[in-house]
Design an enzyme around this catalytic site. Structure first.
Site, PDB file in Angstrom:
ATOM      1  N   TYR A  70       0.858  -1.133  -0.499  1.00 38.72           N
ATOM      2  CA  TYR A  70      -0.560  -0.082   0.041  1.00 38.72           C
ATOM      3  C   TYR A  70       0.780   1.208  -0.361  1.00 38.72           C
ATOM      4  CZ  TYR A  70      -4.659  -2.592  -0.154  1.00 38.72           C
ATOM      5  OH  TYR A  70      -4.866  -2.698  -0.998  1.00 38.72           O
ATOM      6  N   ARG A  73       1.553   1.859  -3.792  1.00 42.68           N
ATOM      7  CA  ARG A  73       0.355   2.452  -4.061  1.00 42.68           C
ATOM      8  C   ARG A  73       0.063   3.758  -3.824  1.00 42.68           C
ATOM      9  NH1 ARG A  73      -4.617  -0.958  -2.842  1.00 42.68           N
ATOM     10  NH2 ARG A  73      -6.076   0.699  -4.200  1.00 42.68           N
ATOM     11  N   HIS A 126     -14.980   3.058  -0.166  1.00 42.25           N
ATOM     12  CA  HIS A 126     -14.169   1.563  -0.227  1.00 42.25           C
ATOM     13  C   HIS A 126     -13.009   3.028   0.753  1.00 42.25           C
ATOM     14  CE1 HIS A 126     -15.102  -0.581  -4.143  1.00 42.25           C
ATOM     15  NE2 HIS A 126     -16.398  -0.701  -2.556  1.00 42.25           N
ATOM     16  N   CYS A 137      -7.609  -0.515  17.938  1.00 39.21           N
ATOM     17  CA  CYS A 137      -8.992   0.003  18.359  1.00 39.21           C
ATOM     18  C   CYS A 137      -9.233   1.134  17.114  1.00 39.21           C
ATOM     19  CB  CYS A 137      -8.103   0.966  19.163  1.00 39.21           C
ATOM     20  SG  CYS A 137      -6.700   2.956  18.388  1.00 39.21           S
TER      21      CYS A 137
HETATM   22  N1  APR Z   1     -12.277   5.416 -18.964  1.00 38.95           N
HETATM   23  C1  APR Z   1     -13.543   4.884 -18.430  1.00 38.95           C
HETATM   24  N2  APR Z   1     -12.812   3.625 -18.413  1.00 38.95           N
HETATM   25  C2  APR Z   1     -12.346   3.072 -18.031  1.00 38.95           C
HETATM   26  C3  APR Z   1     -11.159   4.076 -18.382  1.00 38.95           C
HETATM   27  C4  APR Z   1     -11.304   4.922 -18.734  1.00 38.95           C
HETATM   28  N3  APR Z   1     -10.291   5.960 -19.333  1.00 38.95           N
HETATM   29  N4  APR Z   1      -9.751   2.962 -18.847  1.00 38.95           N
HETATM   30  C5  APR Z   1     -10.873   1.293 -18.144  1.00 38.95           C
HETATM   31  N5  APR Z   1     -12.146   1.291 -18.184  1.00 38.95           N
HETATM   32  C6  APR Z   1     -12.998   0.772 -17.428  1.00 38.95           C
HETATM   33  C7  APR Z   1     -12.608  -0.693 -17.825  1.00 38.95           C
HETATM   34  O1  APR Z   1     -13.110  -1.262 -18.714  1.00 38.95           O
HETATM   35  C8  APR Z   1     -13.366  -1.693 -16.462  1.00 38.95           C
HETATM   36  O2  APR Z   1     -14.297  -1.556 -16.778  1.00 38.95           O
HETATM   37  O3  APR Z   1     -12.683   0.794 -16.085  1.00 38.95           O
HETATM   38  C9  APR Z   1     -13.806  -0.763 -15.363  1.00 38.95           C
HETATM   39  C10 APR Z   1     -12.547  -0.177 -13.705  1.00 38.95           C
HETATM   40  O4  APR Z   1     -12.858  -1.807 -13.304  1.00 38.95           O
HETATM   41  P1  APR Z   1     -11.685  -2.545 -12.217  1.00 38.95           P
HETATM   42  O5  APR Z   1     -10.843  -2.001 -12.590  1.00 38.95           O
HETATM   43  O6  APR Z   1     -12.552  -3.275 -11.798  1.00 38.95           O
HETATM   44  O7  APR Z   1     -12.164  -1.205 -10.898  1.00 38.95           O
HETATM   45  P2  APR Z   1     -13.197  -1.232 -10.249  1.00 38.95           P
HETATM   46  O8  APR Z   1     -14.512  -1.337 -10.620  1.00 38.95           O
HETATM   47  O9  APR Z   1     -13.560   0.459  -9.550  1.00 38.95           O
HETATM   48  O10 APR Z   1     -13.360  -2.321  -8.956  1.00 38.95           O
HETATM   49  C11 APR Z   1     -14.416  -2.070  -7.787  1.00 38.95           C
HETATM   50  O11 APR Z   1     -13.083  -3.775  -6.909  1.00 38.95           O
HETATM   51  O12 APR Z   1     -10.844  -4.640  -6.206  1.00 38.95           O
HETATM   52  C12 APR Z   1     -11.902  -3.667  -5.717  1.00 38.95           C
HETATM   53  O13 APR Z   1     -11.943  -1.936  -3.879  1.00 38.95           O
HETATM   54  C13 APR Z   1     -11.641  -1.785  -5.358  1.00 38.95           C
HETATM   55  O14 APR Z   1     -12.511   0.000  -5.008  1.00 38.95           O
HETATM   56  C14 APR Z   1     -12.590  -1.322  -6.514  1.00 38.95           C
HETATM   57  C15 APR Z   1     -13.513  -2.674  -6.995  1.00 38.95           C
END
Ligand code: APR
Length: 248
Positions: A70, A73, A126, A137
């Site tokens: 983390y 990140r 999140h 705690c």
């Molecule tokens: N503009 C629009 N959409 C985009 C872009 C962009 N520039 N780049 C990628 N994407 C899309 C991808 O096609 C995908 O559908 O964004 C989406 C990202 O999906 P994930 O990687 O699954 O992320 P997210 O949906 O935010 O994940 C949800 O999962 O891992 C956990 O806690 C974490 O908050 C996160 C949650």
């Protein structure tokens, strides 16, 4: 992209919207250089095992591995800048709330870029990687002394500090979740941007809005552009589509 790129029924719905709710995911921050989670090559979960890094069990097993991951990140996040997609949402909020309209920005992102862009009503479902909290705690801290100990320890109880983000198997912050359901249940326009819609309960918010009669727009790279009012899908990058849409 200009107004002619958009379905006139969508533009009409946006113009007449008075209660707007927006859900964002990692795709909105991709153009700021922050990796998404599930992109086949560059996604974090394509490179790392979530069960080794993003669960309370993983932290108990190897707190230093999780803390360092983390921290890596967080380094990327603090160096990143909001992109045109973040800024367009700030402008949309300004437009909607300039009258008596309401606006809620619900995010799954832990990067804090919406607030950094100037968004005022951000609901962090999140958590936020820029904060830490005590594993024992629960005390939350915005700042902590970087010590040789990794993870560092809580100033109150001496417990291990962890990132203030929601890990798999953990509950979402109740106040944020309540606010998100309330916004989705009361809106007349719901935008779902840059999320794969695979993680609950966030994934159910667009459906809740639809059930309440809202127009729902999805902007993503894995949808085809189509219009079936009240649902509209636009295939495209958030940083390209949102500025054009807000201008339109
Ligand atoms: N503009 C629009 N959409 C985009 C872009 C962009 N520039 N780049 C990628 N994407 C899309 C991808 O096609 C995908 O559908 O964004 C989406 C990202 O999906 P994930 O990687 O699954 O992320 P997210 O949906 O935010 O994940 C949800 O999962 O891992 C956990 O806690 C974490 O908050 C996160 C949650």
């Amino acid at each position: 992209m200009d107004i002619s790129s958009f379905d006139p029924r969508l533009i009409a719905a946006l113009r007449s919207a008075n209660r707007v709710a927006v859900l964002t995911g990692a795709g909105v921050s991709a153009e700021s250089g922050i990796p998404t989670f599930r992109d086949a090559q560059t996604g974090l979960w394509a490179q790392f095992r979530a069960e080794d890094l993003a669960t309370p069990e993983a932290f108990r097993r190897n707190p230093r591995l999780v803390w360092d991951w983390y921290a890596m990140r967080r380094e990327g996040v603090v160096q990143a800048a909001p992109n045109a997609g973040h800024l367009a949402l700030v402008e949309l909020e300004r437009q909607v709330t300039s009258g008596d309209g309401t606006f809620a920005l619900i995010t799954q992102n832990v990067d804090g870029l919406h607030a950094a862009a100037g968004s005022r009503t951000v609901i962090e479902l999140h958590g936020n990687i820029r904060r830490v909290k005590c594993f024992d705690c629960g005390r939350i801290a915005q700042r902590w002394e970087p010590t040789s100990d990794r993870p560092p320890r809580c100033a109150d109880c001496g417990g291990l500090l962890r990132p203030d983000v929601v890990w798999f198997g953990e509950r979402l912050p109740a106040d944020a979740l309540d606010a998100a359901w309330a916004a989705a249940g009361a809106c007349d326009m719901f935008l779902s941007i840059g999320t794969s819609g695979l993680v609950e309960p966030a994934a159910s918010l667009p459906r809740a809005a639809l059930r309440h009669g809202a127009t729902v727009l999805t902007i993503n790279l894995d949808v085809e552009t189509r219009a079936a009012p009240p649902r509209f899908d636009i295939h495209g990058k958030a940083g390209m589509v949102l500025p054009a849409l807000v201008t339109a």
